[in-house]
Design an enzyme around this catalytic site. Structure first.
Site, PDB file in Angstrom:
ATOM      1  N   ASP A 325       3.737 117.912  98.636  1.00 40.01           N
ATOM      2  CA  ASP A 325       4.909 117.284  98.044  1.00 40.01           C
ATOM      3  C   ASP A 325       6.239 117.917  98.476  1.00 40.01           C
ATOM      4  O   ASP A 325       7.150 117.218  98.914  1.00 40.01           O
ATOM      5  CB  ASP A 325       4.793 117.331  96.517  1.00 40.01           C
ATOM      6  CG  ASP A 325       6.044 116.832  95.823  1.00 40.01           C
ATOM      7  OD1 ASP A 325       6.164 115.612  95.634  1.00 40.01           O
ATOM      8  OD2 ASP A 325       6.913 117.663  95.493  1.00 40.01           O
ATOM      9  N   ALA A 353       7.604 113.232  95.294  1.00 38.19           N
ATOM     10  CA  ALA A 353       7.077 112.536  96.472  1.00 38.19           C
ATOM     11  C   ALA A 353       5.649 112.050  96.209  1.00 38.19           C
ATOM     12  O   ALA A 353       5.288 110.927  96.577  1.00 38.19           O
ATOM     13  CB  ALA A 353       7.121 113.451  97.691  1.00 38.19           C
ATOM     14  N   ASP A 354       4.840 112.891  95.576  1.00 30.87           N
ATOM     15  CA  ASP A 354       3.496 112.472  95.182  1.00 30.87           C
ATOM     16  C   ASP A 354       3.553 111.309  94.201  1.00 30.87           C
ATOM     17  O   ASP A 354       2.808 110.325  94.319  1.00 30.87           O
ATOM     18  CB  ASP A 354       2.748 113.638  94.515  1.00 30.87           C
ATOM     19  CG  ASP A 354       2.242 114.662  95.515  1.00 30.87           C
ATOM     20  OD1 ASP A 354       1.892 114.277  96.634  1.00 30.87           O
ATOM     21  OD2 ASP A 354       2.197 115.846  95.153  1.00 30.87           O
ATOM     22  N   GLN A 355       4.422 111.444  93.202  1.00 28.56           N
ATOM     23  CA  GLN A 355       4.469 110.441  92.135  1.00 28.56           C
ATOM     24  C   GLN A 355       4.882 109.080  92.682  1.00 28.56           C
ATOM     25  O   GLN A 355       4.245 108.060  92.392  1.00 28.56           O
ATOM     26  CB  GLN A 355       5.457 110.890  91.056  1.00 28.56           C
ATOM     27  CG  GLN A 355       5.075 112.171  90.347  1.00 28.56           C
ATOM     28  CD  GLN A 355       4.107 111.930  89.205  1.00 28.56           C
ATOM     29  OE1 GLN A 355       3.801 110.801  88.871  1.00 28.56           O
ATOM     30  NE2 GLN A 355       3.631 113.002  88.601  1.00 28.56           N
ATOM     31  N   GLY A 358       2.183 107.514  94.829  1.00 33.43           N
ATOM     32  CA  GLY A 358       1.083 106.999  94.026  1.00 33.43           C
ATOM     33  C   GLY A 358       1.428 105.675  93.360  1.00 33.43           C
ATOM     34  O   GLY A 358       0.606 104.746  93.318  1.00 33.43           O
TER      35      GLY A 358
END
Length: 527
Positions: A325, A353-355, A358
């Site tokens: 991330d 960035a992950d969130q 997703g």
């Protein structure tokens, strides 16, 4: 993230209505959306840590993970596993990889100041490009800290990492060619938008697991496939009984199967699982599944109706280097927009960035399923994290300056308050002696808009809106542990998203799934 969530929820509602479930309202609460981004911090809060989350570019549960000064700038270096740490340590000093002080992630977090000091001594002797080259060769997530202005210039010159295209939607969809009869299974009409949909998930850490959790919250049967021993974050602190709070918040509502994909029997079992599925979701590095023969082309030939979704650092056509991330935050320009001028680079205080990747993946899967139901053929949903993170910087393009001034953050006696732009000089007078709530009321009487800056413990502990919406709750693990988790913030009124009923133990469903696939008729349709 209000925008992606506000697009995903109507897609789910439209699907539910098309399948005969009737119309329903969608109500998105931005406070709930933002609170949901604190999935990593939530378990720490419920474990008793109310504040102390401002840690620059460090990660709340992993180490080493930071921005380090180089001879000519800054580089972000991250590690989410013991293997990545040892690879990093060997690049610095082979003896460091065997240092007992840093043998586990818990020990590295306890001694993070000493650890960052050792890494910083090494990075300061090298240029950013040298650090990136050495660590990429060792498969360690690393990246330079870029600015939006630099990215704009690179985009104009044809940036190889795909940033030039990132101002479009981060979701790329490539339909499978019309091969074979399609053979799709009719969607089941049920109480939830994704009832009757089976998802096979091959993912780790946050982005892919979050997408799977959102699909499970919408009614899909999600089967999470892990290697023997499970993924590393099952052991991360804090723990509730023998269960990681971090893992629970990204993996509730799923079945668990263990397959050794390094062996032919494991790969064969995976193919048989995929044969029964509607979606194959992965956030492995591009090329990992390809080397097993699980390519988009092979999937299209064998299973034309399958939707394949990939989340990766740089997309199927981009570099196949390790990315986590904060590396993506650095390369997308996000770090350059946080903090004060001249200060060290500072990550957004959560794995944004992950969130966002997703959420975009879940949105793309929903849209692809609608295309599949219309024409009978699946396709590939490709979500590069670099595109998703760069999309968040849209308002700051092309020079890193947004159209609106940021709010001013001022100190009160018991914490901080955020004040509307342009009011900082007037607002600052005499506030340091006031409590936050008194300062906010004082400013309101003067016509200045201000709000208290809440710590995570206050967000989950006392917010009446989140309490009324039941945004957080407790589920029971098979071990008997009560584990706090967050509910997906999708706001469907007719088919409300509930707290998941399932948190499977590692491999709890492997035997049942393999036994069912061995019987005539195989696993059959999802429940």
């Amino acid at each position: 993230l209000g925008g992606p969530v506000a697009a995903t929820a109507p897609l789910a509602a439209l699907r539910h209505g098309r399948l005969g479930g009737g119309a329903q309202a969608v109500e998105i609460c931005l406070l709930e959306v933002l609170a949901d981004q604190l999935r990593t911090q939530a378990s720490l809060v419920f474990d008793g840590r109310a504040d102390g989350y401002r840690a620059g570019s460090r990660h709340p549960v992993c180490a080493p993970w930071n921005a380090y000064r180089a001879a000519d700038g800054w580089a972000v270096i991250c590690s989410a596993s013991d293997a990545q740490w040892r690879a990093l340590a060997r690049c610095i000093d082979p003896a460091l990889a065997e240092d007992p002080r840093f043998a586990s992630v818990e020990q590295r977090r306890r001694d993070v100041d000493a650890l960052d000091g050792l890494i910083g001594e090494w990075t300061r002797r090298l240029r950013v490009a040298e650090i990136v080259a050495r660590l990429e060769a060792a498969d360690v997530p690393v990246g330079p800290v870029a600015t939006v202005e630099q990215l704009h210039r690179a985009a104009q010159a044809g940036d190889p990492r795909g940033v030039a295209d990132a101002l479009r939607s981060p979701v790329r969809y490539r339909p499978h060619p019309a091969v074979g009869s399609g053979g799709r299974r009719a969607s089941t009409r049920g109480a939830a938008p994704l009832s009757g949909i089976r998802v096979i998930e091959l993912s780790r850490y946050a982005a892919g697991p979050l997408a799977g959790t959102l699909l499970a919250a919408l009614g899909a049967e999600v089967i999470k496939v892990e290697a023997p021993g499970g993924e590393d974050c099952r052991a991360w602190a804090p723990r509730f009984g023998d269960t990681s709070g971090y893992f629970a918040n990204y993996n509730t509502g799923k079945r668990s199967a263990v397959l050794d994909l390094s062996k032919a029997a494991g790969r064969d079992a995976l193919w048989r699982l995929v044969d029964t599925a509607d979606v194959l979701l992965s956030n492995l590095r591009p090329g990992v599944l390809d080397r097993m023969g699980v390519t988009p082309e092979a999937l299209a030939l064998r299973h034309p109706a399958l939707v394949q979704a990939e989340i990766s650092g740089y997309g199927r056509q981009g570099p196949r280097t390790a990315a986590l991330d904060t590396v993506i935050q650095a390369q997308s320009g996000l770090l350059s927009l946080v903090g004060t001028p001249g200060a060290p680079p500072c990550r957004v205080g959560l794995s944004i960035a992950d969130q966002v990747a997703g959420h975009f993946a879940a949105q793309g899967i929903l849209a692809a399923l609608e295309c599949r139901d219309r024409d009978g053929h699946g396709g590939l949903v490709d979500v590069p994290m670099i595109d998703a993170a760069t999309w968040l910087t849209l308002c700051a393009w092309p020079d890193g300056h947004g159209p609106l001034d940021g709010c001013v953050v001022l100190r009160a006696r018991d914490g901080w308050i955020a004040v509307e732009p342009g009011a900082g000089t007037v607002a600052a007078q005499g506030l340091a002696d006031l409590l936050r709530d008194d300062a906010v009321r004082t400013l309101a009487r003067a016509g200045v808009v201000a709000h208290a800056v809440r710590e995570p413990g206050e967000v989950f502990g006392a917010d009446p809106v989140l309490a009324q919406r039941a945004s957080a709750g407790v589920i029971l693990h098979p071990s008997g542990a009560r584990v706090p988790v967050l509910r997906a913030p999708l706001g469907l009124r007719g088919t409300p998203v509930r707290l998941p009923a399932r948190l499977s133990g590692l491999g709890a469903d492997t035997g049942r799934l393999l036994e069912a696939m061995a019987r005539p008729g195989g696993l059959g349709s999802p429940p």
